[in-house]
Design an enzyme around this catalytic site. Structure first.
Site, PDB file in Angstrom:
ATOM      1  N   GLY A 111      89.851  58.360  40.901  1.00 12.49           N
ATOM      2  CA  GLY A 111      90.629  57.127  40.934  1.00 12.49           C
ATOM      3  C   GLY A 111      91.915  57.227  41.743  1.00 12.49           C
ATOM      4  CB  SER A 122      88.346  59.170  45.603  1.00 15.20           C
ATOM      5  OG  SER A 122      89.367  58.934  44.659  1.00 15.20           O
ATOM      6  CG  HIS A 178      84.315  61.046  32.761  1.00 14.51           C
ATOM      7  ND1 HIS A 178      85.678  60.859  32.905  1.00 14.51           N
ATOM      8  CD2 HIS A 178      83.759  60.694  33.950  1.00 14.51           C
ATOM      9  CE1 HIS A 178      85.922  60.402  34.127  1.00 14.51           C
ATOM     10  NE2 HIS A 178      84.771  60.288  34.779  1.00 14.51           N
ATOM     11  CD  GLU A 217      88.212  58.361  33.455  1.00 18.79           C
ATOM     12  OE1 GLU A 217      87.305  57.647  32.975  1.00 18.79           O
ATOM     13  OE2 GLU A 217      88.498  58.368  34.672  1.00 18.79           O
ATOM     14  CE  LYS A 241      85.639  56.445  35.949  1.00 16.64           C
ATOM     15  NZ  LYS A 241      86.776  57.150  36.515  1.00 16.64           N
ATOM     16  CG  ASN A 277      81.631  56.471  34.600  1.00 16.56           C
ATOM     17  OD1 ASN A 277      81.538  55.563  33.771  1.00 16.56           O
ATOM     18  ND2 ASN A 277      82.445  57.502  34.444  1.00 16.56           N
ATOM     19  CD  GLU A 286      83.208  62.651  37.695  1.00 12.31           C
ATOM     20  OE1 GLU A 286      82.764  61.743  38.401  1.00 12.31           O
ATOM     21  OE2 GLU A 286      83.721  62.467  36.588  1.00 12.31           O
TER      22      GLU A 286
HETATM   23  P1  13P Z   1      86.303  57.178  41.067  1.00  4.19           P
HETATM   24  O1  13P Z   1      85.088  57.103  41.938  1.00  4.19           O
HETATM   25  O2  13P Z   1      86.882  55.835  40.734  1.00  4.19           O
HETATM   26  O3  13P Z   1      87.321  58.140  41.610  1.00  4.19           O
HETATM   27  O4  13P Z   1      85.833  57.779  39.651  1.00  4.19           O
HETATM   28  C1  13P Z   1      85.061  58.923  39.628  1.00  4.19           C
HETATM   29  C2  13P Z   1      84.585  59.136  38.249  1.00  4.19           C
HETATM   30  O5  13P Z   1      85.355  59.439  37.356  1.00  4.19           O
HETATM   31  C3  13P Z   1      83.144  58.966  37.996  1.00  4.19           C
HETATM   32  O6  13P Z   1      82.787  59.443  36.745  1.00  4.19           O
END
Ligand code: 13P
Length: 254
Positions: free
Chosen positions: A176, A216, A98, A100, A11, A9, A170
């Site tokens: 992150g 992560s 997601h 976010e 982002k 992803n 997740e």
């Molecule tokens: P990270 O791998 O940067 O922690 O992000 C995970 C994520 O949100 C994947 O959708």
């Protein structure tokens, strides 16, 4: 046997030039993953989908996904993107719900459910994200929160349709932050999600649905996570932006 899925992803990262470079490097380094029951998915921002799409040709086992979708087919929805538009860019997967998007853009279990149904109607594979916040985990509500998200996302769906989805667990506190869920924490939630899926459908459907871990994930922790019986791959943010790291994740047991 469930396939292992490693999905990146990206982002809100990558200009079209950089997206093209990254996708070419990923395609070049994949090797014959499909004969190993493994698939890789790249989910660039909408703006880079058409730049990345040509890199898929000739790379067996590599697929294109979007990071979001809208549940209407077309019309006056400024800024939104339909399933047909994604398909016309070469997408076969779509991340839905997601954390976010839930946090910053008002995504709810109801909108997630509509988006999942629309993507299945159009034969896109939804990667449905669920996961608790730190506060929810610390107050022992993680399992209830995730159950509600799974139930909400799959509300009113037939078992034939449930069999076509991918779930990504997740935990928000691991995204992150560099803090990964331990293999034990992740496995127990994945097993719990599979139990919920069995309740909504049946045992054979719940055994067929891939459940990915996200938060992560990196080349150092991937193996221990994917070796857990109910963890079928990863949804990767930061480490998917470097071809070398992403390829190490795909080839986690080499
Ligand atoms: P990270 O791998 O940067 O922690 O992000 C995970 C994520 O949100 C994947 O959708």
């Amino acid at each position: 046997m469930r396939k292992i899925i490693i999905a990146g992803n990206w982002k809100m990262n990558m200009s079209n030039d950089n997206a093209l470079k990254l996708s070419k490097a990923v395609a070049a380094g994949l090797g014959d993953i499909s004969s190993r029951g493994r698939i890789a998915v790249m989910c660039p921002p909408f703006t880079a989908l058409t730049s990345v799409a040509p890199s898929l040709s000739g790379a067996k086992g590599l697929y294109l996904g979007a990071q979001n979708i809208f549940y209407e087919d077309k019309g006056a929805y400024t800024g939104e993107i339909s399933a047909d538009m994604l398909i016309s860019c070469g997408c076969t997967f779509c991340i839905i719900g997601h954390s976010e998007r839930r946090k910053y853009f008002g995504e709810t279990d109801e909108t997630v459910n509509k988006k999942v149904k629309k993507s299945l109607e159009k034969s896109l594979t939804p990667i449905i994200c669920v996961g608790e916040t730190l506060e929810e985990r610390e107050s022992s509500r993680a399992f209830n929160v995730v159950k509600k998200q799974v139930m909400g996302a799959l509300n009113g769906m037939s078992k034939e349709d449930i069999a076509k989805v991918v779930i990504a667990y997740e935990p928000v506190w691991a995204i992150g932050t560099g803090k990964t869920a331990s293999p034990e924490q992740a496995q127990s939630m994945h097993a719990y999600i599979r139990e919920q899926l069995a309740g909504l459908s049946d045992a054979s459907v719940s055994q067929a649905v891939p459940i990915l871990y996200g938060g992560s994930m990196n080349p150092a922790n991937v193996k221990a996570l994917i070796e857990c019986p109910d963890i079928d791959g990863g949804l990767i943010g930061g480490a998917s932006l470097k071809a070398e790291d992403f390829l190490k994740l795909v080839h986690f047991d080499d």
